[in-house]
Design a protein around this motif. Sequence first.
Motif, PDB file in Angstrom:
ATOM      1  N   MET A   1       0.844  -1.195   0.000  1.00 45.73           N
ATOM      2  CA  MET A   1       0.000   0.000   0.000  1.00 45.73           C
ATOM      3  C   MET A   1       0.881   1.247   0.000  1.00 45.73           C
ATOM      4  SD  MET A   1      -3.149   1.165  -0.040  1.00 45.73           S
ATOM      5  CE  MET A   1      -4.045  -0.363   0.198  1.00 45.73           C
ATOM      6  N   GLY A   2       1.788   1.313  -0.977  1.00 42.51           N
ATOM      7  CA  GLY A   2       2.669   2.472  -1.076  1.00 42.51           C
ATOM      8  C   GLY A   2       1.932   3.704  -1.567  1.00 42.51           C
ATOM      9  N   HIS A   3       2.404   4.869  -1.141  1.00 43.22           N
ATOM     10  CA  HIS A   3       1.830   6.135  -1.605  1.00 43.22           C
ATOM     11  C   HIS A   3       2.950   7.114  -1.937  1.00 43.22           C
ATOM     12  CE1 HIS A   3      -2.060   4.762  -0.421  1.00 43.22           C
ATOM     13  NE2 HIS A   3      -1.890   4.958   0.873  1.00 43.22           N
ATOM     14  N   ASN A   4       2.704   7.890  -2.963  1.00 42.91           N
ATOM     15  CA  ASN A   4       3.536   9.038  -3.270  1.00 42.91           C
ATOM     16  C   ASN A   4       2.610  10.172  -3.683  1.00 42.91           C
ATOM     17  OD1 ASN A   4       2.767   8.401  -5.900  1.00 42.91           O
ATOM     18  ND2 ASN A   4       4.836   8.354  -6.706  1.00 42.91           N
ATOM     19  N   TRP A   5       3.178  11.297  -4.029  1.00 41.88           N
ATOM     20  CA  TRP A   5       2.406  12.459  -4.478  1.00 41.88           C
ATOM     21  C   TRP A   5       3.105  12.964  -5.716  1.00 41.88           C
ATOM     22  CZ3 TRP A   5       3.089  17.651  -5.493  1.00 41.88           C
ATOM     23  CH2 TRP A   5       1.949  18.448  -5.491  1.00 41.88           C
ATOM     24  N   ALA A   6       2.377  13.004  -6.820  1.00 40.32           N
ATOM     25  CA  ALA A   6       2.938  13.473  -8.085  1.00 40.32           C
ATOM     26  C   ALA A   6       2.055  14.574  -8.649  1.00 40.32           C
ATOM     27  CB  ALA A   6       3.043  12.315  -9.079  1.00 40.32           C
TER      28      ALA A   6
ATOM     29  N   ASN B   1      11.251   1.941 -11.014  1.00 41.76           N
ATOM     30  CA  ASN B   1      11.518   3.365 -10.887  1.00 41.76           C
ATOM     31  C   ASN B   1      10.554   4.017  -9.892  1.00 41.76           C
ATOM     32  OD1 ASN B   1      13.130   5.613 -11.645  1.00 41.76           O
ATOM     33  ND2 ASN B   1      11.496   6.346 -12.981  1.00 41.76           N
ATOM     34  N   ASP B   2      10.178   3.276  -8.848  1.00 45.17           N
ATOM     35  CA  ASP B   2       9.283   3.805  -7.810  1.00 45.17           C
ATOM     36  C   ASP B   2       7.924   4.230  -8.383  1.00 45.17           C
ATOM     37  OD1 ASP B   2       9.441   3.794  -5.055  1.00 45.17           O
ATOM     38  OD2 ASP B   2      10.230   5.832  -4.885  1.00 45.17           O
TER      39      ASP B   2
ATOM     40  N   THR C   1       7.096  12.916  -5.020  1.00 44.67           N
ATOM     41  CA  THR C   1       7.804  12.441  -3.834  1.00 44.67           C
ATOM     42  C   THR C   1       8.227  10.996  -4.068  1.00 44.67           C
ATOM     43  OG1 THR C   1       5.872  11.502  -2.721  1.00 44.67           O
ATOM     44  CG2 THR C   1       6.319  13.849  -2.335  1.00 44.67           C
ATOM     45  N   LYS C   2       9.047  10.501  -3.184  1.00 40.43           N
ATOM     46  CA  LYS C   2       9.374   9.084  -3.221  1.00 40.43           C
ATOM     47  C   LYS C   2       8.169   8.290  -2.716  1.00 40.43           C
ATOM     48  CE  LYS C   2      11.460   8.648   1.371  1.00 40.43           C
ATOM     49  NZ  LYS C   2      12.613   8.174   2.109  1.00 40.43           N
ATOM     50  N   MET C   3       8.160   7.008  -2.953  1.00 37.43           N
ATOM     51  CA  MET C   3       7.095   6.117  -2.494  1.00 37.43           C
ATOM     52  C   MET C   3       7.291   5.844  -1.002  1.00 37.43           C
ATOM     53  SD  MET C   3       4.386   4.614  -3.826  1.00 37.43           S
ATOM     54  CE  MET C   3       4.752   4.897  -5.548  1.00 37.43           C
ATOM     55  N   LEU C   4       6.190   5.904  -0.241  1.00 37.70           N
ATOM     56  CA  LEU C   4       6.239   5.718   1.206  1.00 37.70           C
ATOM     57  C   LEU C   4       5.418   4.519   1.646  1.00 37.70           C
ATOM     58  CD1 LEU C   4       5.512   9.376   2.407  1.00 37.70           C
ATOM     59  CD2 LEU C   4       7.745   8.315   2.082  1.00 37.70           C
ATOM     60  N   GLY C   5       5.842   3.897   2.716  1.00 36.00           N
ATOM     61  CA  GLY C   5       5.055   2.872   3.388  1.00 36.00           C
ATOM     62  C   GLY C   5       4.438   3.462   4.647  1.00 36.00           C
TER      63      GLY C   5
ATOM     64  N   THR D   1      -3.435  18.537 -11.834  1.00 31.54           N
ATOM     65  CA  THR D   1      -3.882  17.338 -11.135  1.00 31.54           C
ATOM     66  C   THR D   1      -2.720  16.776 -10.333  1.00 31.54           C
ATOM     67  OG1 THR D   1      -5.484  16.790 -12.847  1.00 31.54           O
ATOM     68  CG2 THR D   1      -4.764  14.978 -11.438  1.00 31.54           C
ATOM     69  N   PHE D   2      -3.018  16.349  -9.089  1.00 33.54           N
ATOM     70  CA  PHE D   2      -2.036  15.577  -8.337  1.00 33.54           C
ATOM     71  C   PHE D   2      -2.602  14.186  -8.118  1.00 33.54           C
ATOM     72  CE2 PHE D   2      -4.343  17.732  -4.821  1.00 33.54           C
ATOM     73  CZ  PHE D   2      -4.633  16.674  -3.973  1.00 33.54           C
ATOM     74  N   MET D   3      -1.701  13.214  -7.949  1.00 33.46           N
ATOM     75  CA  MET D   3      -2.136  11.823  -7.827  1.00 33.46           C
ATOM     76  C   MET D   3      -1.069  10.985  -7.141  1.00 33.46           C
ATOM     77  SD  MET D   3      -1.456  10.565 -11.777  1.00 33.46           S
ATOM     78  CE  MET D   3      -1.439   8.801 -11.505  1.00 33.46           C
ATOM     79  N   CYS D   4      -1.479   9.795  -6.722  1.00 31.39           N
ATOM     80  CA  CYS D   4      -0.553   8.759  -6.272  1.00 31.39           C
ATOM     81  C   CYS D   4      -0.333   7.844  -7.466  1.00 31.39           C
ATOM     82  CB  CYS D   4      -1.163   7.974  -5.108  1.00 31.39           C
ATOM     83  SG  CYS D   4      -0.142   6.565  -4.574  1.00 31.39           S
ATOM     84  N   THR D   5       0.931   7.497  -7.746  1.00 33.47           N
ATOM     85  CA  THR D   5       1.223   6.670  -8.920  1.00 33.47           C
ATOM     86  C   THR D   5       1.349   5.177  -8.610  1.00 33.47           C
ATOM     87  OG1 THR D   5       3.631   6.996  -8.756  1.00 33.47           O
ATOM     88  CG2 THR D   5       2.372   8.592 -10.091  1.00 33.47           C
ATOM     89  N   PHE D   6       1.128   4.767  -7.359  1.00 33.26           N
ATOM     90  CA  PHE D   6       1.147   3.338  -7.041  1.00 33.26           C
ATOM     91  C   PHE D   6       0.050   2.669  -7.880  1.00 33.26           C
ATOM     92  CE2 PHE D   6       0.416  -0.516  -4.558  1.00 33.26           C
ATOM     93  CZ  PHE D   6       1.704  -0.878  -4.173  1.00 33.26           C
ATOM     94  N   PRO D   7       0.282   1.459  -8.393  1.00 25.00           N
ATOM     95  CA  PRO D   7      -0.681   0.835  -9.308  1.00 25.00           C
ATOM     96  C   PRO D   7      -2.124   0.841  -8.794  1.00 25.00           C
ATOM     97  CG  PRO D   7       1.323  -0.453  -9.242  1.00 25.00           C
ATOM     98  CD  PRO D   7       1.456   0.620  -8.184  1.00 25.00           C
TER      99      PRO D   7
END
Length: 170
Positions: free
Chosen positions: A88-93, A114-115, A129-133, A151-157
């Motif tokens: 359940m990783g999260h980042n902010w793009a 590539n995260d 940001t980097k991917m966080l746990g 738009t901002f989003m989380c790029t985790f699948p």
Amino acid sequence: MKKLVVVCLAAVAFSCGESKKEEKPELNISTQMEEKTAPAEATDSKVAVVSIEGNDQMKFNKDEIRVKAGQTVKLTLTHVGKMDKAVMGHNWALLTQDADMAAVGQAAAAAADNDYIPEDMSDKIIVYTKMLGGGESVTIEFEAPAAGTYTFMCTFPGHYALMNGKFIVE
């Protein structure tokens, strides 16, 4: 009848609490999840301080962020959940105005090495940001782009469908 008495006693107990000052308490997760739209907490007119959280239910606590064009944005992402970033990783793009969120999200799913930032879409991502746990936090600084809505989003699948919002630059 017993239930009615219990309900009445509970109502009296809550209504007789001591009054508090008009200070805004520190927000906990449940109140932050209700706080959907937030202007940046400015430390001065040149720096916009923004805090955003992601949780184990695949949600950001904000779906809109407002800053001023040209401001330095100091954004802190905190993963308030408990799950590992592999699950359940999260980042902010932050995407460019012409970026297709679904296309970026689909390309990101194939970019595990590539995260989850797709190299072939790097021209569609302004900053990330980097991917966080769970339990992790990261802060990035960047200059707000030109006025407009991004738009901002989380790029985790798969997360982009729920974990996205508007970054409004005034």
